[in-house]
Design an enzyme around this catalytic site. Structure first.
Site, short mmCIF file in Angstrom:
data_model
loop_
_atom_site.label_atom_id
_atom_site.label_comp_id
_atom_site.label_asym_id
_atom_site.label_seq_id
_atom_site.Cartn_x
_atom_site.Cartn_y
_atom_site.Cartn_z
N LYS A 88 -20.56 7.50 2.83
CA LYS A 88 -20.08 6.35 3.61
C LYS A 88 -21.18 5.66 4.41
CE LYS A 88 -15.15 7.19 4.01
NZ LYS A 88 -14.89 8.46 3.28
N GLU A 110 -11.08 -0.05 9.94
CA GLU A 110 -9.88 0.75 9.78
C GLU A 110 -10.33 2.16 9.44
OE1 GLU A 110 -11.32 -0.77 7.34
OE2 GLU A 110 -11.38 0.82 5.82
N SER A 369 -19.61 13.69 -3.09
CA SER A 369 -19.55 12.58 -2.12
C SER A 369 -19.63 13.03 -0.67
CB SER A 369 -18.27 11.77 -2.35
OG SER A 369 -17.13 12.60 -2.23
C1 LIG Z 1 -13.92 8.65 2.32
C2 LIG Z 1 -14.34 9.63 1.31
C3 LIG Z 1 -13.97 9.52 -0.04
C4 LIG Z 1 -13.01 8.47 -0.55
O1 LIG Z 1 -13.49 7.17 -0.52
P1 LIG Z 1 -13.94 6.39 -1.84
O2 LIG Z 1 -14.00 4.98 -1.38
O3 LIG Z 1 -12.93 6.62 -2.91
O4 LIG Z 1 -15.27 6.94 -2.22
C5 LIG Z 1 -14.48 10.44 -0.93
N1 LIG Z 1 -15.27 11.44 -0.55
C6 LIG Z 1 -15.64 11.60 0.75
C7 LIG Z 1 -16.50 12.75 1.11
C8 LIG Z 1 -15.18 10.70 1.71
O5 LIG Z 1 -15.54 10.89 3.00
#
Ligand SMILES: *Cc1c(COP(=O)(O)O)cnc(C)c1O
Length: 387
Positions: A88, A110, A369
């Site tokens: 993010k 948000e 992620s």
């Molecule tokens: C917020 C988040 C997501 C989901 O958001 P996407 O926009 O689908 O990438 C996925 N993985 C992590 C670790 C997050 O913090």
């Protein structure tokens, strides 16, 4: 993955379904982003922050023990090692710098689980901007730690008290705020969703994931690429970021993984929400329904329009996994590699684990992620009888 057309559409999806009053703000944002993105000074400034503040490039990790266990070669793109613990930060640093360049002094955002709110509050603190985060009242009760983090970082957190008092209501409140304050305020949206130019702009800010990963794979695989690239999909930003490095390579399969309880592509129908046309979970009356999964970060009833487009073209496919499979994957990666994943990317791992016979002997790149620190409290309860 190219630009959307002049109306902001990817095929039939996307667009700009907003009240008249928001159109000038979206047009200004579109113009400013285009000019910033083409300006080497802006790019340099962002690249410097991504390197010296966020810790990029993130490594590519080969998982030897997990690969032996599953029978396919698993590589991880380590977005979990970024500052604040997920992908993010790429998006919020980009948007905060852009906002400053546009002369704005205030960010609104948000947040659902609180992760995007914390990331936005982080960027606001770094750049000395005011920050207000809308969060569903129900979510504020569920995510106390993130509410505290945001306040610690100097942000104000305001409960969204309409509707189901969750993420989709927080998006509506943030948009309402922005309409009234656009003079000095930028709306820092958290995924590849919303009205044009957001889905495109947010994907461009995450393109760095795919660009790095494709160069890192070529270096590791003697000039080759992975057979499959997979990522979890909530709104779809981390998936769009990593897919962008491989989408022009027809031999690389792209797989997005949704929670079974929030499968907008898998179980949804095309509809309009939050300013865009995309696949959406709706009830029999056409009302947007609530998404439910073990991972609060994936509980979004829609999906970014470019994913709807990739699905309709057949360029990417979208699979669903259950909470149970996610819990198993969470334990599996922890035990085989010493990496505790966030529950969101554990969805992508869960699919790899389930599809192991289809993937036998092939190379799979998984977008890690985020890290699991934020989820260990919840998992301590879930795994109480097992560990
Ligand atoms: C917020 C988040 C997501 C989901 O958001 P996407 O926009 O689908 O990438 C996925 N993985 C992590 C670790 C997050 O913090």
């Amino acid at each position: 993955m190219g630009e959307p057309d002049e109306t902001g559409r990817f095929g039939e999806f996307g667009g700009r379904f907003v009240p008249e009053t928001l159109i000038p703000a979206l047009q200004e944002l579109d113009r400013s982003f285009r000019s910033a993105w083409a300006d080497p000074v802006f790019r340099d400034e962002l690249d410097t922050l991504l390197a010296d503040y966020a810790g990029r490039p993130s490594p590519l990790t080969e998982c030897h023990r997990l690969s032996a266990e599953l029978g396919c070669r698993v590589l991880l793109k380590r977005e979990d090692l970024n500052h604040t613990g997920s992908h993010k930060i790429n998006n919020v640093l980009g948007q905060a710098l852009l906002a400053r360049r546009m002369g704005k002094t205030r960010l609104v955002a948000e947040t659902g689980a609180g992760q995007h709110g914390v990331a936005t509050a982080t960027a606001a603190a770094l750049l000395g901007m005011e920050c207000l985060v809308y969060m569903g009242e129900v979510d504020m009760g569920r995510q106390e730690l993130n509410v505290f983090r945001m306040r610690l970082l100097g942000a104000e957190v305001t409960p969204a008290v309409s509707g189901s008092r969750t993420l989709k209501d927080a998006v509506n409140e943030a948009m309402r705020d922005w309409v009234a304050t656009v003079e000095d305020t930028h709306y820092c949206l958290g995924s590849v969703m919303g009205p044009h130019p957001y889905p495109w702009m947010v994907r461009e800010f995450h393109r760095v994931i795919g660009s790095e990963a494709s160069a890192q794979c070529r270096a590791l695989l003697d000039g080759g690429l992975p057979d499959v690239v997979t990522a979890c999909v909530g709104g779809g930003s981390n998936a769009a970021g990593i897919f962008s490095g491989f989408a022009e390579e027809p031999d690389v399969e792209l797989v997005g993984v949704e929670p079974a309880g929030g499968a907008a592509v898998g179980h949804g129908v095309p509809g309009i929400v939050h300013g865009m046309k995309s696949y959406l979970m709706q009830d029999e009356f056409g009302q947007v329904s609530e998404a439910h999964s073990i991972s609060a970060g994936l509980d979004y009833p829609g999906v970014g329009p470019e994913h709807s487009h990739l699905a309709s073209l057949g360029r990417a496919r979208y699979e669903q996994v259950t909470d149970e499979e996610v819990v198993d994957a969470f334990v599996l990666l922890s035990r085989t590699e010493g990496i505790i994943p966030a529950l969101e990317p554990a969805h992508a791992l869960a699919w790899v684990s389930r599809a192991r016979s289809e993937l036998e002997g092939r190379t799979v790149l998984v977008n890690m992620s985020g890290r699991g620190d934020k989820d260990v409290g919840q998992m301590m309860d879930v795994l109480r009888d097992r560990l």
